[in-house]
Write an enzyme that holds these catalytic residues in place. Structure first.
Site, PDB file in Angstrom:
ATOM      1  CG  HIS A   1      -2.103  -0.696   1.299  1.00 30.19           C
ATOM      2  ND1 HIS A   1      -3.050  -0.606   0.175  1.00 30.19           N
ATOM      3  CD2 HIS A   1      -2.256  -2.146   2.088  1.00 30.19           C
ATOM      4  CE1 HIS A   1      -3.952  -1.773   0.130  1.00 30.19           C
ATOM      5  NE2 HIS A   1      -3.640  -2.625   1.249  1.00 30.19           N
TER       6      HIS A   1
ATOM      7  CG  ASP B   1      -2.810  -8.714   5.948  1.00 30.09           C
ATOM      8  OD1 ASP B   1      -2.041  -8.935   4.899  1.00 30.09           O
ATOM      9  OD2 ASP B   1      -2.136  -7.586   6.753  1.00 30.09           O
TER      10      ASP B   1
ATOM     11  CG  ASP C   1      -1.347  -3.392   5.124  1.00 30.34           C
ATOM     12  OD1 ASP C   1      -1.127  -2.659   4.940  1.00 30.34           O
ATOM     13  OD2 ASP C   1      -2.965  -3.086   4.543  1.00 30.34           O
ATOM     14  CD  GLU C   2      -4.591  -6.268   1.930  1.00 31.88           C
ATOM     15  OE1 GLU C   2      -4.941  -4.290   1.210  1.00 31.88           O
ATOM     16  OE2 GLU C   2      -6.453  -6.236   2.271  1.00 31.88           O
ATOM     17  CB  VAL C   3       3.249  -6.752   1.058  1.00 37.90           C
ATOM     18  CG1 VAL C   3       4.995  -6.824  -0.353  1.00 37.90           C
ATOM     19  CG2 VAL C   3       3.757  -6.393   2.434  1.00 37.90           C
TER      20      VAL C   3
END
Length: 482
Positions: free
Chosen positions: A89, A196, A145-147
């Site tokens: 992000h 996550d 997160d959400e890499v």
């Protein structure tokens, strides 16, 4: 149950960042409802300077405004925890050509490459500028997160091959580097990281990551029915003494949502409380809730629920987090405090009764109620069989039309269009005291104007058909009479 004392309200500033005059009105309420602090996800609203000045939005808060926010928060006993994304992000940085070189995948401005030699210097420069303005903070959220697309570039593949690393270990390595920098230069600050990306990591990898003494994980889940790995807490407690949990009070039910389904978020909090009661004793402490309020799903997404429409949800979620239950007395108290008449609807999408309320930003709430009803009517009309059957482009181009059907279609489109114009004026008037002109313009051009344009097209085509058919029919009748 493990000790749990913090309730942090997350302010996502990557869309519709409020004016300070509005924050000044809601900070006392946030304190009153049980918040102990704020997570300020600045993104491009922080006044980055020097080599990072390009990162700051043209609408970014000034240095003086950030200082005032911190002062207002301190006045109301709200501890500020800055959040700066340092891995995934990272769009607000990577979208700029200057920083495109550190993208993991050159065409995607989503995640940085942890192996690029310029990545860590850019990240630490950001951390230094933000922390310089937050000398009293005890925690600093580094995101992560959400890499997406981890380990895909040539640099990362080479490093993984040379050092025999998995993508999981590559991720841990970057987080450790960032966290170690904070610990070395700001020893009183503890980094927080979203969980996550290591939810499914093996215990042995968690233990060898070196993160146990460096970071505190923040486990996020926004649904009422939990989908977390069954062994997650058992695995985490072998490495981490203290953790956080993250719920949501808005921004988790749809990328284009305009109103907040409070029931959904209250159920999420109740589910968290049950899980904490079951798993909390495994840790030295569950620090508390981070009650997130997402304004966009990512930097390039449209805005979802505006903060003012979610204030009732925030009030109830904070109350539930603080008191550990949800009761009719709590609902009645918040409803009365926010002056809802006849009462606070837990799901405004299902509310057919006109609702009045009075709290900071309630004009936006009322305007959005009008919007969702008008939007529903507009969508129903635009998707109707009537419009598709009797006023489709094929028929219109060939003059194959029946005025008996065209006239009521044009009338209905005209009426809905007029109602949309009224709603637009109401929304604009309600938003202007709270948000920048750019935010107001973005919301209207994103949501309302496309509907108005489609209706205008229907009206324009219909009026041309009516004018042409009426005129040609009149000429034919005249020729017959002669």
């Amino acid at each position: 149950m493990a000790s749990m004392s913090q309730r942090l309200v997350h302010l996502d500033l990557k869309g519709a960042a409020p004016k300070l005059s509005y924050l000044e009105k809601i900070f006392p309420l946030i304190e009153q409802w049980g918040a102990t602090g704020l997570i300020m996800e600045y993104e491009d609203m922080f006044p980055y300077h020097g080599n990072l000045s390009e990162v700051a939005s043209s609408q970014a808060y000034s240095v003086e405004e950030v200082k005032k926010i911190l002062h207002m928060a301190e006045q109301h006993n709200l501890e500020v925890v800055p959040l700066v994304q340092t891995f995934g992000h990272f769009e607000f940085v990577l979208k700029h050509e200057t920083f495109a070189k550190i993208r993991e995948i050159p065409k995607y401005p989503t995640s940085l490459c942890p192996c690029h030699p310029d990545a860590i210097p850019i990240v630490t420069a950001m951390l230094d500028q933000v922390l310089e303005m937050h000398p009293k903070t005890r925690w600093f959220h580094i995101g992560c997160d959400e890499v997406y697309h981890l380990g895909r570039c040539d640099l990362c593949r080479r490093k993984m091959a040379d050092e025999n690393l998995t993508t999981q270990q590559l991720f841990f390595g970057h987080v450790k580097t960032v966290a170690t920098y904070i610990k070395a230069h700001y020893p009183t600050i503890t980094p927080i990281v979203w969980d996550d990306m290591f939810r499914f990591a093996a215990v042995k990898d968690l233990k060898t990551s070196g993160l146990g003494d460096l970071v505190e994980p923040m486990i996020w889940h926004y649904l009422s029915s939990f989908l977390l790995p069954e062994n997650l807490f058992d695995n985490l407690c072998t490495v981490f003494r203290d953790i956080w949990v993250a719920s949501a009070f808005k921004g988790a039910t749809g990328v284009c949502a305009s109103m907040t389904n409070i029931s959904f978020h209250v159920e999420n909090h109740l589910s968290w409380l049950r899980l904490i009661d079951e798993k909390g004793s495994k840790f030295n402490s569950i620090r508390g809730f981070a009650i997130t309020g997402w304004q966009r799903y990512d930097h390039f997404a449209v805005m979802c629920e505006l903060l003012p429409v979610a204030i009732p949800s925030l009030a109830l979620c904070l109350s539930v987090a603080k008191q550990g239950v949800f009761t009719q007395d709590i609902l009645m108290h918040i409803s009365n405090q926010l002056e809802f008449k006849p009462g606070l609807p837990l799901n405004p999408y299902q509310c057919q009764i006109p609702t009045e309320c009075r709290y900071p930003g309630s004009d936006v709430y009322a305007a959005m109620i009008d919007w969702i009803h008008t939007q529903a009517k507009c969508d129903q009309f635009l998707q109707s069989d009537t419009l598709c059957s009797w006023m489709n482009d094929y028929n219109i181009e060939r003059g194959f039309v029946n005025l008996m059907h065209i006239e009521p279609i044009v009338t209905e489109a005209t009426n809905i269009l007029a109602r949309l114009c009224e709603v637009q004026i109401k929304i604009q008037k309600s938003m202007e005291p709270i948000f920048s002109d750019e935010t107001v313009t973005e919301w209207i051009q994103t949501y309302l104007e496309p509907k108005s344009k489609r209706l205008s097209d229907v009206v324009e085509k219909g009026q041309k058909v009516l004018g042409r058919v009426n005129f040609e029919g009149f000429e034919e009748k005249m020729s017959q009479d002669m």
